[in-house]
Write an enzyme that holds these catalytic residues in place. Structure first.
Site, short mmCIF file in Angstrom:
data_model
loop_
_atom_site.label_atom_id
_atom_site.label_comp_id
_atom_site.label_asym_id
_atom_site.label_seq_id
_atom_site.Cartn_x
_atom_site.Cartn_y
_atom_site.Cartn_z
N ALA A 1 -20.94 -19.94 -51.85
CA ALA A 1 -20.80 -18.94 -52.92
C ALA A 1 -19.31 -18.89 -53.28
O ALA A 1 -18.56 -18.05 -52.80
CB ALA A 1 -21.29 -17.59 -52.44
N ALA B 1 -13.65 -11.41 -52.10
CA ALA B 1 -14.67 -12.25 -51.48
C ALA B 1 -16.05 -11.81 -51.96
O ALA B 1 -16.17 -11.03 -52.90
CB ALA B 1 -14.57 -12.15 -49.96
N ASN B 2 -17.10 -12.30 -51.34
CA ASN B 2 -18.47 -11.91 -51.69
C ASN B 2 -19.31 -11.86 -50.41
O ASN B 2 -18.82 -12.13 -49.32
CB ASN B 2 -19.05 -12.88 -52.72
CG ASN B 2 -19.10 -14.30 -52.20
OD1 ASN B 2 -19.79 -14.59 -51.23
ND2 ASN B 2 -18.32 -15.19 -52.81
N HIS B 3 -20.60 -11.54 -50.57
CA HIS B 3 -21.46 -11.27 -49.41
C HIS B 3 -22.09 -12.50 -48.77
O HIS B 3 -22.96 -12.35 -47.91
CB HIS B 3 -22.60 -10.33 -49.83
CG HIS B 3 -22.14 -8.93 -50.11
ND1 HIS B 3 -21.54 -8.16 -49.14
CD2 HIS B 3 -22.19 -8.18 -51.22
CE1 HIS B 3 -21.25 -6.99 -49.66
NE2 HIS B 3 -21.63 -6.97 -50.93
N SER B 4 -21.72 -13.70 -49.18
CA SER B 4 -22.37 -14.88 -48.59
C SER B 4 -22.16 -14.94 -47.08
O SER B 4 -21.04 -14.76 -46.58
CB SER B 4 -21.78 -16.15 -49.23
OG SER B 4 -22.23 -17.28 -48.53
#
Ligand code: C5P
Length: 223
Positions: free
Chosen positions: A95, A29-32
């Site tokens: 994102a 995943a990512n930090h969005s």
């Protein structure tokens, strides 16, 4: 509410990260945070639009007056957007993970003493913004807006993205370390379209959303 300048307008907004499963318990995943996308969905709804928000996994409340479709992966997000078309305007603020896991395991991967660590193979995800921008059969929205989160060469990358993806506007924002954009409440953006660059002062994500919704209302009404 529904008597606003976007009355009768159908809008689709993507928001949040996507989760790409490695196995049943792990993901990439990512930090969005989803804050900017959710704020845009809310702002469009406040101007009277009929809004579908296709959101990846987030920890913020659903915006008021918006239909929310929850998804995990990029493929699910694309399907959610497709199902919400036709629309007058699509804003891709999510994102989306660039890659998904090609060798996703159906059972939890086990550590085995002495065995090498597993290798995760990646495969490209569909580009939702590009798919919508190049949609055929009357499904191309009148206005398609993308985001460009960049840590360097912000404007050059944004112009390149506008051309390559075929969208109408790119909202370029600086997410470099120290900018505080990811997870924060403020955003510094430049709106790039065929006519040039509109640089906005640093302001809250809610204010960016309200201004963007107004800009959208102005073009859709032919101002
Ligand atoms: O190429 P890049 O990820 O930097 O482009 C960002 C823009 O494209 C954002 O608007 C994002 O929501 C959208 N995007 C998408 N699907 C992808 C990758 C990016 O809709 N697979």
């Amino acid at each position: 509410l529904s008597d606003g300048p976007l009355k009768g307008v159908r809008a689709v907004v993507t928001s949040g990260p996507t989760h790409e499963a490695i196995d049943p318990v792990r993901y990439i995943a990512n930090h969005s945070s989803g804050k900017q996308g959710h704020a845009i969905a809310a702002a469009l709804a406040r101007l009277g639009a009929e809004v579908t928000l296709v959101s990846g996994p987030v920890h913020i409340p659903d915006p008021a007056g918006v239909r929310v479709v929850r998804v995990d992966s990029a493929v699910e997000m694309l399907n959610g957007v497709r199902a919400a078309l036709p629309a007058d305007v699509v804003v891709c603020a999510a994102a989306v993970a660039d890659w998904t896991v090609a060798n996703r395991a159906t059972e939890k991967r086990k550590k085995k003493v002495g065995a090498p660590p597993p290798v995760i193979e990646l495969a490209p995800n569909p580009d939702i913004l590009m798919t919508v921008s190049k949609a055929e059969g009357g499904l191309r929205p009148r206005l398609v807006v993308g985001f460009a989160a960049e840590t360097e060469a912000l404007l050059d990358n944004a112009r390149d993205k506008l051309a390559r993806k075929g969208c109408d506007w790119i909202v370029a924002n600086d997410v470099s370390e120290g900018s505080g954009t990811f997870g924060g409440d403020a955003n510094l953006v430049h709106v790039i379209d065929a006519d040039g660059i509109d640089s906005w002062p640093r302001m809250g994500k809610d204010a960016v959303a309200a201004r963007l919704a107004e800009r959208i209302a102005n073009v859709l009404r032919g101002l």
